[in-house]
Write a protein that holds these residues in place. Sequence first.
Motif: not given
Length: 281
Positions: A56-75
């Motif tokens: 199995q694989t554990t992923s960290m620090n993934g994207s939180l939104n498909r749109r870059p501007g909102f992804d940055l905001t959520y991060q």
Amino acid sequence: MSRTANLEPVHAPARPERVRLWVEIALVLGLSLGKSAVYSVVSLLDKLTRAPLGEQTTSMNGSLNRRPGFDLTYQLLDVFFALVPVALALYLLFALTGRNPFALLGFGVRRPNRSAGASIGYDAGTGFALFLAMGVGTLGVYSAGRALGVTTAIVPANLDEHWWTIPVLLLSAIRHGVLEEVIVVGFLFHHLRRLGWGRGAWGPWSIILASALLRGSYHLYQGIGPFLGNVAMGIVFGWFYQRGVERGQPRVMPLVVAHTLLDAAGFVGYALLGSAIGIGT
């Protein structure tokens, strides 16, 4: 300053203070790493009942939104709100002791009776030395865990490529360093000591081991190897901090520096070089 100037008395407090201390520990951990530990145990059980951990694989620090501007905001919001429990812990320390919590834990720029430059040099140098020691150990434990099939493949950075990807990963590393070391070492050591945990045959080791086991528990979602590795890291960090407590100069800042460097190397290193840094496979 005397060697014991910053030591809290090791005694059994009266019942109202005991209740207050346990409630404060429960609140801070329940809003932060205690909650993470519970979710981590559930995540491990989920993975164990799905397939062998090594597959199995554990992923960290993934994207939180498909749109870059909102992804940055959520991060950025994620980083900000993750640090609110740190502010709560510092406030509770001030309310309990009436002292500057940054000085109480050694989380400020200046060390007692030292210039700012000398203090920064000490924190940076000691933190870097701890980073090197823990970094080698971390890779060794990860490799062993993967070989034994008790550790998932860890992908520490799973963000899409944007101009802000590296800065956000660095902020995430700082967030983890501050959150974990201030709460699991500084705050928890202080409160457990006031509860009298430094007494008896175990002495301060009861506090060091409790802190280390908590640190390991919220990494269980990655597998058994990271749990053991983080317990070992917690013992080393706890022993280092306790030495400062016994000298009357507790210093959590070198631990924050070391932890931040470890996560920055993992997050940013993986984003730039992939599995060439020794993890992810």
